[in-house]
Enzyme design. Sequence first.
Site, PDB file in Angstrom:
ATOM      1  N   ASN A  87      -8.063  -3.726  14.268  1.00  0.00           N
ATOM      2  CA  ASN A  87      -9.433  -4.028  13.818  1.00  0.00           C
ATOM      3  C   ASN A  87      -9.444  -5.133  12.748  1.00  0.00           C
ATOM      4  O   ASN A  87     -10.441  -5.339  12.076  1.00  0.00           O
ATOM      5  CB  ASN A  87     -10.108  -2.764  13.283  1.00  0.00           C
ATOM      6  N   ASP A 137       0.804  -1.223   0.000  1.00  0.00           N
ATOM      7  CA  ASP A 137       0.000   0.000   0.000  1.00  0.00           C
ATOM      8  C   ASP A 137       0.838   1.274   0.000  1.00  0.00           C
ATOM      9  O   ASP A 137       2.054   1.240   0.228  1.00  0.00           O
ATOM     10  CB  ASP A 137      -0.956  -0.004   1.207  1.00  0.00           C
ATOM     11  N   HIS A 145      -7.546  -5.254  10.033  1.00  0.00           N
ATOM     12  CA  HIS A 145      -7.222  -4.898   8.643  1.00  0.00           C
ATOM     13  C   HIS A 145      -5.918  -5.542   8.201  1.00  0.00           C
ATOM     14  O   HIS A 145      -5.013  -5.781   9.006  1.00  0.00           O
ATOM     15  CB  HIS A 145      -7.233  -3.372   8.409  1.00  0.00           C
ATOM     16  N   GLU A 175      -9.971  -2.262   5.279  1.00  0.00           N
ATOM     17  CA  GLU A 175     -10.631  -2.045   6.563  1.00  0.00           C
ATOM     18  C   GLU A 175     -11.833  -2.992   6.704  1.00  0.00           C
ATOM     19  O   GLU A 175     -12.301  -3.551   5.702  1.00  0.00           O
ATOM     20  CB  GLU A 175     -11.107  -0.594   6.650  1.00  0.00           C
TER      21      GLU A 175
HETATM   22  C1  F6R Z   1       1.319  -1.747   6.291  1.00  0.00           C
HETATM   23  C2  F6R Z   1      -0.021  -2.276   6.339  1.00  0.00           C
HETATM   24  C3  F6R Z   1      -0.846  -2.359   7.586  1.00  0.00           C
HETATM   25  C4  F6R Z   1      -0.053  -2.721   8.855  1.00  0.00           C
HETATM   26  C5  F6R Z   1      -0.971  -2.697  10.065  1.00  0.00           C
HETATM   27  C6  F6R Z   1      -0.216  -2.952  11.356  1.00  0.00           C
HETATM   28  O1  F6R Z   1       1.827  -1.780   4.976  1.00  0.00           O
HETATM   29  O2  F6R Z   1      -0.481  -2.633   5.328  1.00  0.00           O
HETATM   30  O3  F6R Z   1      -1.862  -3.310   7.389  1.00  0.00           O
HETATM   31  O4  F6R Z   1       0.516  -3.976   8.697  1.00  0.00           O
HETATM   32  O5  F6R Z   1      -1.595  -1.449  10.164  1.00  0.00           O
HETATM   33  O6  F6R Z   1       0.643  -1.882  11.591  1.00  0.00           O
HETATM   34  P1  F6R Z   1       1.765  -1.933  12.720  1.00  0.00           P
HETATM   35  O7  F6R Z   1       2.757  -2.949  12.287  1.00  0.00           O
HETATM   36  O8  F6R Z   1       2.361  -0.547  12.732  1.00  0.00           O
HETATM   37  O9  F6R Z   1       1.081  -2.299  13.984  1.00  0.00           O
END
Ligand code: F6R
Length: 243
Positions: A136, A67, A138, A143
Amino acid sequence: MNLIETVSYEEMSIKAAEIIFEKVKNKPASTLGLATGGTPLGTYRELINIYNKERTSFQHLSTINLDEYVGLADDHPQSYHMYMHEHLFKYLDIPASQTHLPDGLAKDLDGECARYDKLIEQLGGVDLQLLGIGQNGHIGFNEPGTLFNTRTHVETLTESTRKANARYFSNQSDVPTHAITMGIQSIFQSREILLLASGIKKAEAIRRLIEGDVTEDFPASILKNHANLTVIADREALSKSTI
Ligand code: F6R
């Protein structure tokens, strides 16, 4: 699901880096799907260590990131382009032309999403996809409520995700409201998936992943249906799960 419990974030990172390194050793022209965020930082550090120790080359590797924020230029300090450069790419010999992220500044966002899906196809699909997980549920920026059959698309970030990511920005209002993300289907089509989770903040998400139903309300739950999913989670992240 192959579940690996580790005692710490460090051990999780070492194990993940070893799995990734093995993959590249066995298939130097692999396509690696990469993630950003706090979770994979240690993995990237360990991967760089192994790379240096083994005096190897990653020149045949291609990478494709999950992303990128809409509206941030590649050289914006909080862009995922910059994150990848600073935490991984600048230490390895992967040619820049073989590292791919969505273009957050694309004028035609739908066209950019279509280009990205085409690119994944041209690369022969993703051999190993590294994932973190949102509190959550994701994955990527998909989401809760995102359909399981989505390909790369523009997602509106939830307030909880913007809040979680605000730690990287001067204030929460600077956190972009939209991101381009590989869709759930694009992620699911990877030949192998490696999901990492560390810390108490992820314990409820991991419990739901392990014990809960497969539902679009919890995007990561679809991964339970994947034939080659490995979850590496530390003790804290597993503290609410019955395993
Ligand atoms: C990052 C991504 C997100 C993260 C998720 C967890 O490229 O796609 O899905 O993997 O938000 O983030 P952290 O590792 O910061 O807890």
